[in-house]
Design an enzyme around this catalytic site. Structure first.
Site, mmCIF file in Angstrom:
data_model
loop_
_atom_site.group_PDB
_atom_site.id
_atom_site.type_symbol
_atom_site.label_atom_id
_atom_site.label_comp_id
_atom_site.label_asym_id
_atom_site.label_seq_id
_atom_site.Cartn_x
_atom_site.Cartn_y
_atom_site.Cartn_z
ATOM 1 N N CYS A 22 1.051 -1.198 0.006
ATOM 2 C CA CYS A 22 0.115 0.036 0.125
ATOM 3 C C CYS A 22 0.832 1.363 0.043
ATOM 4 C CB CYS A 22 -1.002 -0.053 1.069
ATOM 5 S SG CYS A 22 -2.418 -1.266 1.074
ATOM 6 N N HIS A 66 -13.148 10.534 -6.351
ATOM 7 C CA HIS A 66 -12.427 10.462 -7.460
ATOM 8 C C HIS A 66 -11.471 11.668 -6.837
ATOM 9 C CE1 HIS A 66 -15.230 8.473 -9.625
ATOM 10 N NE2 HIS A 66 -14.374 8.105 -10.509
ATOM 11 N N GLU A 107 -12.252 -0.574 2.879
ATOM 12 C CA GLU A 107 -11.351 -0.432 1.672
ATOM 13 C C GLU A 107 -11.605 -1.753 0.548
ATOM 14 O OE1 GLU A 107 -7.221 -0.286 2.504
ATOM 15 O OE2 GLU A 107 -7.476 2.003 3.478
#
Length: 122
Positions: A22, A66, A107
């Site tokens: 990550c 976004h 997530e």
């Protein structure tokens, strides 16, 4: 009584203070759940779902959808995103009959962080 509403948004992030997969830039379709605890009012509602949706969409989803979350939340782990969401909506959802109980940040389909009211008091 608990009232729960879910939302989704797509965003990118990377964990700069983490050493692993990550650490690289990547994205998620996040799912969040906002949970209120309270008693129904004279209309029979803890809170109107439409009102809750408006608050969360305006204060959270419109800012994160976004986006590159690192521009908004430092070290944007699911845990830190949950704190950020809590701080953005807590005063807006508080009513005489209800308060924010928890914020969940997913997530993936199998991994989430849950921030509870008692976690904020400590």
């Amino acid at each position: 009584m608990l009232l729960r509403k879910e939302f989704t948004f797509d965003a990118a992030h990377n964990l700069l203070r983490y050493h692993g997969k990550c650490e690289a830039l990547h994205g998620h379709t996040y799912r969040i759940a906002v949970v209120l605890e309270g008693t129904p009012d004279e209309e029979g509602m803890v809170m109107d779902f439409t009102d809750l949706s408006g608050i969360v969409k305006e204060r959270v989803v419109s800012r994160l959808d976004h986006s590159y979350i690192n521009d908004v939340v430092e070290q944007p782990t699911a845990e830190n995103i949950a704190h950020w969401i809590w701080d953005r909506i807590e005063t807006y959802v508080r009513r005489p009959n209800c308060a924010l109980s928890s914020v969940e940040v997913w997530e993936t389909r199998a991994s989430c962080a849950v921030l509870r009211a008692e976690d904020k008091k400590s």
